[in-house]
Write a protein that holds these residues in place. Structure first.
Motif, short mmCIF file in Angstrom:
data_model
loop_
_atom_site.label_atom_id
_atom_site.label_comp_id
_atom_site.label_asym_id
_atom_site.label_seq_id
_atom_site.Cartn_x
_atom_site.Cartn_y
_atom_site.Cartn_z
N LEU A 103 11.13 0.54 17.85
CA LEU A 103 10.13 -0.34 17.23
C LEU A 103 10.70 -1.15 16.07
CD1 LEU A 103 7.06 2.08 17.00
CD2 LEU A 103 7.25 0.10 18.50
N GLY A 104 11.90 -0.77 15.61
CA GLY A 104 12.50 -1.47 14.49
C GLY A 104 12.70 -0.62 13.26
N CYS A 105 12.40 0.70 13.35
CA CYS A 105 12.63 1.62 12.22
C CYS A 105 14.08 1.51 11.76
CB CYS A 105 12.32 3.05 12.66
SG CYS A 105 12.87 4.33 11.52
N ILE A 106 14.29 1.47 10.44
CA ILE A 106 15.64 1.34 9.89
C ILE A 106 16.07 2.63 9.17
CG2 ILE A 106 15.55 -1.16 9.67
CD1 ILE A 106 14.99 -0.75 6.66
N GLN A 107 15.36 3.72 9.41
CA GLN A 107 15.64 5.01 8.77
C GLN A 107 15.62 4.87 7.25
OE1 GLN A 107 18.29 8.09 10.80
NE2 GLN A 107 19.48 7.73 8.96
N ALA A 108 14.61 4.18 6.74
CA ALA A 108 14.46 4.05 5.29
C ALA A 108 14.02 5.37 4.66
CB ALA A 108 13.44 2.96 4.96
N ARG A 109 13.46 6.27 5.46
CA ARG A 109 13.00 7.59 5.01
C ARG A 109 11.97 7.47 3.90
NH1 ARG A 109 17.43 11.70 3.77
NH2 ARG A 109 15.79 13.15 4.39
N GLU A 110 10.99 6.60 4.14
CA GLU A 110 9.86 6.44 3.22
C GLU A 110 8.54 6.71 3.93
OE1 GLU A 110 10.11 2.63 1.30
OE2 GLU A 110 12.15 2.95 0.60
N CYS A 111 8.63 7.47 5.04
CA CYS A 111 7.44 7.73 5.86
C CYS A 111 6.32 8.40 5.07
CB CYS A 111 7.82 8.63 7.05
SG CYS A 111 9.32 8.16 7.93
N ASN A 112 6.68 9.27 4.13
CA ASN A 112 5.67 10.00 3.36
C ASN A 112 5.18 9.24 2.13
OD1 ASN A 112 8.25 10.28 2.23
ND2 ASN A 112 7.69 12.15 1.17
N LEU A 113 5.74 8.04 1.90
CA LEU A 113 5.38 7.27 0.70
C LEU A 113 4.46 6.09 1.01
CD1 LEU A 113 8.92 7.13 -0.98
CD2 LEU A 113 7.09 8.79 -1.36
N ASP A 114 4.18 5.86 2.31
CA ASP A 114 3.34 4.74 2.74
C ASP A 114 3.98 3.39 2.42
OD1 ASP A 114 1.03 3.90 4.11
OD2 ASP A 114 0.04 3.37 2.23
N SER A 115 5.30 3.35 2.36
CA SER A 115 5.99 2.10 2.01
C SER A 115 7.03 1.70 3.04
CB SER A 115 6.66 2.26 0.63
OG SER A 115 7.53 3.37 0.62
N CYS A 116 6.87 2.16 4.28
CA CYS A 116 7.81 1.81 5.35
C CYS A 116 8.00 0.29 5.40
CB CYS A 116 7.30 2.32 6.69
SG CYS A 116 8.27 1.74 8.11
N PRO A 117 9.23 -0.20 5.19
CA PRO A 117 9.43 -1.65 5.06
C PRO A 117 9.25 -2.43 6.35
CG PRO A 117 11.54 -0.51 4.99
CD PRO A 117 10.47 0.55 4.94
N VAL A 118 9.28 -1.73 7.50
CA VAL A 118 9.16 -2.45 8.77
C VAL A 118 7.81 -2.21 9.46
CG1 VAL A 118 11.63 -2.62 9.21
CG2 VAL A 118 10.40 -0.58 9.94
N GLY A 119 6.87 -1.56 8.77
CA GLY A 119 5.52 -1.43 9.29
C GLY A 119 5.31 -0.36 10.33
N VAL A 120 6.28 0.54 10.50
CA VAL A 120 6.15 1.59 11.52
C VAL A 120 5.34 2.77 10.99
CG1 VAL A 120 7.39 3.26 12.96
CG2 VAL A 120 8.29 0.93 12.68
N ALA A 121 5.74 3.30 9.83
CA ALA A 121 5.12 4.53 9.30
C ALA A 121 4.40 4.25 7.99
CB ALA A 121 6.17 5.61 9.12
N THR A 122 3.43 3.35 8.03
CA THR A 122 2.66 3.00 6.84
C THR A 122 1.28 2.54 7.24
OG1 THR A 122 2.58 1.51 4.92
CG2 THR A 122 3.55 0.63 6.92
#
Length: 503
Positions: A416-435
Motif C-alpha cells: 500500500l506504500g508503507c515506509i516502515q516509519a513505525r508510527e502506527c501507534n502514534l496516529d501519524s503514519c505519513p503515508v495514510g496506512v495506519a492512521t
C-alpha cells in the motif's frame, strides 16, 4: 558550560544591538531579533527544572532531542544497508514495492548475503526444472467434515488488520485488491466496517472483545448470537476465525490507542470514542476445552456451515496438546488453525510482550503440524501460518514446514506504500496506512493502491511457482521440509526436517 552558553548569547545580543544602532537595516534587525529569541530560550532552558540536560546545556541540548526524535529515519535512510534493517530489511521491502508497482525486480552482480554465515538458508534445485506456468497447487480447500460451505482459498491471503489500526482508505484498497486478485482479507478483531464490504472475500475474525459479534452487558463485552450471525452470514464472509492471541502480544489482548478511536470506529465497535480500547486477554464465552468445542460448533451453525478456525501464537505445548486431544476425543474440531509467530507485527504492543513472549513461527508451526498428525486430525484441520512472510522463499518454506496457506500483514501494508516509519501507534503514519488523521488518510489513493495489492499477490504467487519449478516439482504441495537447508554454527548444513525433528 551553562554560564558559557548564556554569556555567548548575551554578547551576541549586545553586539547585534550595537550594529542596529549604527546601521539599522533589515539584516541587522533580523540578527538582533534572532539573538534575543535565542537568549530568552537559553534563559528558559537554564532555569527550568524538568530537563537536566537543558539546564546544563541551554539550547545546545535541544539538538540532541532533534536527533533522538529523527534517529530511526536517519538510521533507515543513511546508515542501514540492504540486509541489516529491522523489523523488515530494505531488500525485503524493495521486492514488495517492485512487485506491487510491476517494476524491475531482478538484482545485479550477485547476492549480498553471506552464504557461509550461520543461519543462511537455501533450497536445492533440480537438473530438470519444470515450466513454472504448469505448476499447480496455488489454492487450498478449507473445511473439515463438520463444515458444509468449504472455502477454496488462495495459498496467500491478507492477515488480520482491523479498521482502527488501519485507515479506511487502506482497508478499502486491501479489500478491493483481494476482489481483483481472488484471495481473502482477514478483518482483524475490530469487526466488519463498510470499508471491508468492497466485494472481496472476508475472513471474519472474532476476538476477545467480540467487536461485531457481541454487546456490552454490565460493563463487559459478551458474545451475542444475533449480532454475530448478522455479520457471519454475509455473502462476503467466507470463513470465521476465533482469535485467542496474536504473535506480537500473546496473552495480552488487542490495543486501540485513544487517538485512533474515532467516533466512526467507536460506533462500529460499540465503545466510547477517543478512549483507549483494550481487548480482554481471554474469551468470556468459554473457559475450558469442552466449552471451547461447544462454542466452535455453535459459531459454525450460526454461520450456516462456513469454516471456523482458531488463531493463536503457540505457547505451552502441554496445554495445546490437551486441546488437540480434546478435539480428537470429542470428534469435533475447528476447520483450520491459524498459527501466528512471536515475530508477528502489530500497531501497538507492550515491549515485553512484543520481544519476549510467544513462540517464533517456525517452531510453533512445526509443533502444531506434528501434534495434529499425532491425533490423526491433519487431514481435517488446515493450517494457516503468519509471521513475517514477504517473498516467495518465505512462503514456500512455511508451506514445506506444514502450512497449507499463508497470512501476510506487513507485506501487504508495504504494497500500500508503507515506509516502515513505525508510527502506527502514534496516529501519524505519513503515508495514510495506519492512521485516522483525515489529512494523512487522503494521501492514500484507493484507486491506485488497490491495484498494487493485487499485483503484489499475483507476482508473489508467480514467484512461488518459479521456486517450486526450479526444484523440479509439479505442484506446490510436493515441497517438503527435507528440501530446505540451513547452515549451523559449525558451518555444517542440515535439512529443516532434521533440525525440527519432523516425521
Amino acid at each position: 558550560m551553562r554560564n558559557t552558553i548564556l554569556t555567548v548569547l548575551i554578547l551576541a545580543v549586545v553586539s547585534c544591538g550595537v550594529l542596529v544602532y549604527f546601521t539599522p537595516d533589515v539584516g541587522t534587525v533580523i540578527m538582533l531579533s534572532t539573538s534575543v529569541i535565542l537568549l530568552l530560550l537559553g534563559l528558559y532552558d537554564a532555569f527550568q527544572d524538568k530537563h537536566s540536560l537543558w539546564r546544563s546545556f541551554p539550547i545546545v541540548a535541544r539538538v540532541r532531542w532533534i536527533f533522538e526524535e529523527e534517529r530511526e529515519k536517519i538510521q533507515q535512510y543513511f546508515i542501514e544497508d540492504d540486509l541489516n534493517g529491522t523489523p523488515i530489511n530494505r531488500e525485503k521491502r524493495s521486492i514488495v514495492y517492485q512487485r506491487a508497482k510491476k517494476e524491475i525486480e531482478t538484482v545485479p552482480f550477485g547476492t549480498q548475503h553471506n552464504l557461509y554465515e550461520k543461519g543462511y538458508e537455501f533450497v536445492k534445485h533440480s537438473l530438470f526444472p519444470k515450466d513454472h506456468h504448469d505448476i499447480s497447487g496455488e489454492r487450498v480447500l478449507i473445511g473439515s467434515d463438520k463444515c458444509t460451505q468449504k472455502y477454496n482459498a488462495s495459498i496467500i491471503n491478507i492477515s488480520a488488520m482491523s479498521f482502527g489500526s488501519l485507515s479506511k482508505n487502506a482497508i478499502m484498497a486491501l479489500n478491493q485488491g483481494t476482489k481483483m486478485g481472488g484471495f481473502a482479507h482477514n478483518t482483524g478483531e475490530g469487526g466488519i466496517s463498510p470499508y471491508h464490504l468492497q466485494g472481496g472475500d472476508l475472513i471474519f475474525q472474532v476476538g476477545t472483545g467480540y467487536f461485531g459479534a457481541g454487546r456490552t452487558e454490565n460493563g463487559k463485552r459478551v458474545f451475542d448470537d444475533e449480532i454475530f450471525k448478522k455479520n457471519a452470514v454475509r455473502p462476503e464472509v467466507k470463513m470465521i476465525e476465533i482469535k485467542f492471541s496474536q504473535g506480537a502480544k500473546p496473552g495480552h489482548g488487542g490495543i486501540l490507542p485513544a487517538k485512533k478511536n474515532t467516533e466512526e470506529i467507536a460506533k462500529i465497535r460499540s465503545v466510547e470514542p477517543f478512549t483507549r480500547v483494550d481487548s480482554p486477554p481471554s474469551h468470556d464465552a468459554f473457559s475450558n476445552f469442552e466449552e471451547m468445542i461447544t462454542f466452535i460448533q455453535k459459531v459454525r451453525e450460526l454461520a450456516e456451515g462456513k469454516p471456523v478456525g482458531v488463531k493463536f501464537c503457540v505457547g505451552d505445548h502441554d496445554e495445546l496438546e490437551e486441546m488437540v486431544q480434546s478435539f480428537a476425543d470429542a470428534k469435533n474440531y475447528p476447520d483450520f488453525i491459524a498459527v501466528d509467530g512471536g515475530e508477528g507485527g502489530t500497531g501497538s504492543a507492550p515491549l515485553e510482550f512484543s520481544n519476549y513472549i510467544g513462540t517464533p513461527l517456525l517452531e510453533g508451526l512445526t509443533f502444531v503440524d506434528q501434534i495434529l498428525k499425532k491425533y490423526d486430525l491433519r487431514d481435517q484441520i488446515k493450517i494457516i501460518a503468519s509471521g513475517k512472510a514477504i517473498d516467495a522463499f518465505d512462503v514456500v518454506k512455511y508451506l514445506a514446514l506444514g502450512a497449507d496457506a499463508i497470512g501476510m500483514a506487513r507485506s501487504f501494508m508495504l504494497s500500500l506504500g508503507c515506509i516502515q516509519a513505525r508510527e502506527c501507534n502514534l496516529d501519524s503514519c505519513p503515508v495514510g496506512v495506519a492512521t485516522q488523521d483525515d489529512d494523512l488518510v487522503k494521501a492514500l489513493v484507493v484507486e491506485d493502491k488497490n491495484v498494487r495489492v493485487k499485483n503484489y499477490h499475483a507476482k508473489t504467487i508467480d514467484a512461488v511457482k518459479e521456486v517450486v519449478a526450479a526444484m523440479g516439482k509439479s505442484s506446490i504441495q510436493e515441497v517438503e521440509a527435507k528440501h530446505f537447508f540451513r547452515r549451523n554454527k559449525a558451518g555444517d548444513i542440515a535439512s529443516l526436517d532434521k533440525i525440527y525433528n519432523l516425521n
